[in-house]
Scaffold this motif. Structure first.
Motif, short mmCIF file in Angstrom:
data_model
loop_
_atom_site.label_atom_id
_atom_site.label_comp_id
_atom_site.label_asym_id
_atom_site.label_seq_id
_atom_site.Cartn_x
_atom_site.Cartn_y
_atom_site.Cartn_z
N HIS A 1 8.11 -7.25 2.65
CA HIS A 1 9.11 -7.92 2.93
C HIS A 1 9.92 -8.54 1.95
O HIS A 1 9.40 -8.81 1.01
CB HIS A 1 8.72 -8.98 4.07
N HIS B 1 10.94 -12.08 1.74
CA HIS B 1 10.58 -13.61 2.17
C HIS B 1 11.56 -14.60 1.67
O HIS B 1 12.14 -14.38 0.67
CB HIS B 1 9.06 -14.01 1.67
N HIS C 1 2.30 -6.36 0.64
CA HIS C 1 0.93 -6.97 1.05
C HIS C 1 -0.22 -5.62 1.10
O HIS C 1 0.08 -4.67 1.07
CB HIS C 1 0.93 -7.55 2.48
CU LIG Z 1 5.54 -10.31 3.65
#
Ligand SMILES: [Cu+2]
Length: 298
Positions: free
Chosen positions: A104, A106, A202
């Protein structure tokens, strides 16, 4: 030029690719726009220094972001052993699949009232001192999910999107290349131009992840479809992290391609009201799976 869904497992000469990228020339340079880049480095405690790494370049044209990313050294495949899968809270349907790495952009999200300091966590983020930095513990650093770098057609999801934690549309494998143009939310754009956008990949590698990550359930309330319990924290914890910064060619040998980056490095707005539960909850419900190095070889 665009390798859309080709992301899964384009394992080959990524190391070389990364080296080339690190050396300078942006791989995907849109005709105009401002280029931002980040070196994706191992998150302390979660990934041994140098065990995994990556680079990402984001060229922003309005709300269009052309992304070029290379990552290597992450966990490659999910385990096939049922006991291992059960222990980690991974449904059998995922056995042996390429290890998905949800990733992502962030950053702070004013609409959510969620802060984000625009930083990657240091070992100090391990507030309970169990040797692992969980998604929640890193929330103050990088804030909630703003955009999901998935392989889904059409692209990206905001923080409310199911895409954010959908392992089926996450890039996978120990090394991958990710090239695509996506549409960014206004929050993502703002985070990037203010220097507070943080790229997070992640999913830790059980071969070298902290032990606590195998035994502690994730702290974002994530249970994978078909699983009987929450997935272990190893699935959602940040493995690689890097702060996107306007490309400054001055730092590069021979530098030449400077195109007015200065204006984009505006003073950071201090919206870092660190820590809301929202930031934490959304901060990385990453998802993923892992594998135990015990039996499968890489
Ligand atoms: Cu993330």
């Amino acid at each position: 030029m665009q390798k859309k869904n080709k992301v899964l497992l384009s394992a080959v000469p990524i190391a070389a690719c990364v080296a080339a990228l690190g050396a300078g020339a942006p791989a995907a340079h849109a005709a105009s726009g401002t280029t931002y880049r980040a070196t994706l480095a191992a998150v302390p405690l979660n990934t041994p220094s140098g065990a995994a790494s990556g680079t990402i370049t984001v060229t922003l044209n309005g709300n269009q972001a052309t992304i070029s990313e290379h990552v290597s050294g992450l966990a490659t495949k999910l385990p096939t052993d049922k006991k291992t899968l059960d222990a980690l809270g991974i449904p059998a349907a995922f056995a042996g699949a390429p290890f998905p790495h949800v990733q992502h952009i962030h950053g702070p999200d004013a609409a959510l009232g969620a802060g984000g300091a625009g930083t990657c966590p240091t070992s100090a983020a391990d507030s309970n001192h169990d040797g692992l930095i969980t998604t929640g513990e890193a929330g103050d650093n990088y804030g909630p999910i703003l955009s999901t770098l998935s392989t889904a057609p059409g692209g990206t999801g905001d923080e409310k999107s199911a895409d954010a934690t959908n392992v089926k549309i996450a890039p996978g494998g120990g090394s991958f290349t990710y090239n695509r143009t996506i549409t960014l939310s206004s929050a993502s754009q703002a985070a990037i131009t203010s220097g507070k956008a943080v790229i997070v990949v992640h999913g830790l590698n059980p071969a070298n992840a902290p032990k606590a990550s195998l035994t502690v359930p994730n702290d974002v309330g994530l249970t994978l479809p078909g699983a009987s319990k929450p997935v272990a924290a190893i699935a959602t914890s940040p493995a690689l992290c890097g702060v996107l910064q306007a490309s400054q060619m001055s730092t590069m040998p021979g530098g030449g391609v400077n195109t007015g980056f200065a204006s984009t490095k505006s003073t950071t707005n201090t919206t870092a009201m660190a820590g809301g539960a929202a930031a934490i909850a959304l901060g990385g419900a990453g998802v993923v799976l892992m594998r135990r190095r015990k039996h499968t070889t890489v």
